[in-house]
Design a protein around this motif. Structure first.
Motif, mmCIF file in Angstrom:
data_model
loop_
_atom_site.group_PDB
_atom_site.id
_atom_site.type_symbol
_atom_site.label_atom_id
_atom_site.label_comp_id
_atom_site.label_asym_id
_atom_site.label_seq_id
_atom_site.Cartn_x
_atom_site.Cartn_y
_atom_site.Cartn_z
ATOM 1 N N ASP A 135 35.951 53.124 -62.926
ATOM 2 C CA ASP A 135 35.412 51.784 -62.690
ATOM 3 C C ASP A 135 34.008 51.905 -62.112
ATOM 4 O OD1 ASP A 135 37.177 49.498 -63.228
ATOM 5 O OD2 ASP A 135 38.551 50.426 -61.827
ATOM 6 N N MET A 136 33.291 50.780 -62.070
ATOM 7 C CA MET A 136 32.061 50.616 -61.281
ATOM 8 C C MET A 136 30.929 51.548 -61.692
ATOM 9 S SD MET A 136 33.547 50.053 -57.427
ATOM 10 C CE MET A 136 34.865 48.901 -57.105
ATOM 11 N N GLY A 137 30.890 51.943 -62.979
ATOM 12 C CA GLY A 137 29.764 52.748 -63.447
ATOM 13 C C GLY A 137 29.834 54.204 -63.064
ATOM 14 N N TYR A 138 31.028 54.797 -63.193
ATOM 15 C CA TYR A 138 31.151 56.225 -62.865
ATOM 16 C C TYR A 138 30.367 57.073 -63.855
ATOM 17 C CZ TYR A 138 32.976 60.948 -62.798
ATOM 18 O OH TYR A 138 33.073 62.323 -62.783
ATOM 19 N N ASN A 139 29.569 58.013 -63.333
ATOM 20 C CA ASN A 139 28.807 58.960 -64.134
ATOM 21 C C ASN A 139 28.941 60.351 -63.542
ATOM 22 O OD1 ASN A 139 27.005 57.466 -66.250
ATOM 23 N ND2 ASN A 139 26.938 56.199 -64.405
ATOM 24 N N GLY A 140 29.582 61.228 -64.260
ATOM 25 C CA GLY A 140 29.747 62.599 -63.809
ATOM 26 C C GLY A 140 30.119 63.474 -64.986
ATOM 27 N N THR A 141 30.147 64.781 -64.757
ATOM 28 C CA THR A 141 30.523 65.752 -65.789
ATOM 29 C C THR A 141 31.797 66.457 -65.350
ATOM 30 O OG1 THR A 141 28.212 66.084 -66.418
ATOM 31 C CG2 THR A 141 29.779 67.774 -67.092
ATOM 32 N N ASN A 142 32.777 66.510 -66.251
ATOM 33 C CA ASN A 142 34.097 67.013 -65.898
ATOM 34 C C ASN A 142 34.589 67.981 -66.968
ATOM 35 O OD1 ASN A 142 34.701 64.793 -63.674
ATOM 36 N ND2 ASN A 142 33.935 63.727 -65.481
ATOM 37 N N GLN A 143 35.419 68.931 -66.548
ATOM 38 C CA GLN A 143 35.965 69.898 -67.490
ATOM 39 C C GLN A 143 37.367 70.300 -67.067
ATOM 40 O OE1 GLN A 143 33.701 73.533 -67.975
ATOM 41 N NE2 GLN A 143 34.409 73.799 -70.076
ATOM 42 N N PHE A 144 38.220 70.522 -68.073
ATOM 43 C CA PHE A 144 39.595 70.967 -67.860
ATOM 44 C C PHE A 144 40.411 69.926 -67.092
ATOM 45 C CE2 PHE A 144 37.049 75.033 -67.715
ATOM 46 C CZ PHE A 144 37.257 75.350 -69.048
ATOM 47 N N ASN A 161 36.921 51.955 -67.563
ATOM 48 C CA ASN A 161 36.101 50.750 -67.386
ATOM 49 C C ASN A 161 34.681 51.158 -67.018
ATOM 50 O OD1 ASN A 161 38.299 48.367 -67.078
ATOM 51 N ND2 ASN A 161 39.053 50.226 -66.089
ATOM 52 N N SER A 162 33.711 50.436 -67.531
ATOM 53 C CA SER A 162 32.340 50.623 -67.067
ATOM 54 C C SER A 162 32.092 49.798 -65.811
ATOM 55 C CB SER A 162 31.342 50.234 -68.146
ATOM 56 O OG SER A 162 30.012 50.454 -67.708
ATOM 57 N N GLN A 163 32.675 48.599 -65.801
ATOM 58 C CA GLN A 163 32.536 47.720 -64.641
ATOM 59 C C GLN A 163 33.878 47.042 -64.389
ATOM 60 O OE1 GLN A 163 29.607 45.896 -67.077
ATOM 61 N NE2 GLN A 163 30.430 43.846 -66.763
ATOM 62 N N LEU A 164 33.993 46.410 -63.263
ATOM 63 C CA LEU A 164 35.234 45.755 -62.907
ATOM 64 C C LEU A 164 35.544 44.619 -63.879
ATOM 65 C CD1 LEU A 164 34.571 45.610 -59.088
ATOM 66 C CD2 LEU A 164 36.334 46.978 -60.180
#
Length: 217
Positions: A135-144, A161-164
């Motif tokens: 939610d709320m515009g999460y931006n990160g890089t994830n693996q596994f 969700n991009s926003q609520l």
């Protein structure tokens, strides 16, 4: 028993990275925006607003969480406000999160409320709602990332969700920035099985993609 849920709360981590909107009216109008964690009251202790998260620092550091199994959480704070296994509120990319399991929570396994934190090796197993939620515009890089849905209780493998949902309306059809454009590499989602019918809303979908969410998986 081994599949009990809601025996305690969960792990909640706050930071000062950006969020794109908030249910809290005052926080949504503030600059920078902040949210008050769901089900709690905006109180001040020792000069700190202890239940707020949000800010402007993409590189904010909320510490290190490594090699942790979070089990049997999800206690209810208020009606329809259960604690997730791991809740990440505006956590910045200076934080280290890897090798973390959320097992048998009474809500989502992992939920990202905005922020920019990167993660590796997350396991969401047999939780009562979504395995992973953003939610709320999460931006990160994830693996596994690995998820396995419970046959007795579950919702989506991922609810993105991009926003609520509360901030989407016909009068404001444009996306709120920053958009949720996070990335996940190397992910496995195992469903509850075709004979399972006890859903916590939603359906047996691997991924529920909400308006304006733009992840790369």
């Amino acid at each position: 028993g081994p599949t009990s849920r809601g025996l305690w709360g969960g792990l909640v981590l706050f930071g000062q990275a950006p969020i794109n909107g908030a249910v809290d009216t005052t926080g949504n109008a503030a600059t920078p925006k902040y949210e008050v964690y769901e089900g709690l009251t905006d109180i001040t202790i020792g000069g700190q607003n202890v239940f707020r998260f949000g800010g402007t620092n993409d590189n904010d550091n909320s510490g290190i969480i490594q090699y942790v199994s979070i089990r049997h959480g999800g206690a209810v704070l208020a009606p329809n406000k259960e604690i997730n296994g791991l809740s990440l509120g505006a956590v910045g990319r200076g934080t280290s999160i890897d090798h973390v399991e959320s097992y048998c929570a009474a809500d989502d396994g992992f939920e990202f409320f905005g922020g920019t934190v990167n993660t590796k090796y997350l396991v969401s197993s047999f939780n009562d709602d979504d395995s992973f939620d953003t939610d709320m515009g999460y931006n990160g890089t994830n693996q596994f990332w690995f998820a396995i849905q419970a046959p007795d209780k579950r919702n989506y493998g991922m609810e993105l969700n991009s926003q609520l949902n509360e901030l989407i309306s016909s009068g404001n059809p444009a996306p709120i920035l920053p958009r949720g454009t996070f990335t996940v590499y190397n992910m496995t989602i195992i469903g509850a099985g075709t004979s399972s019918t006890n859903q916590n809303g939603g359906g047996d979908d691997a991924i529920a993609l909400r308006p304006f969410a733009s992840p790369s998986i």
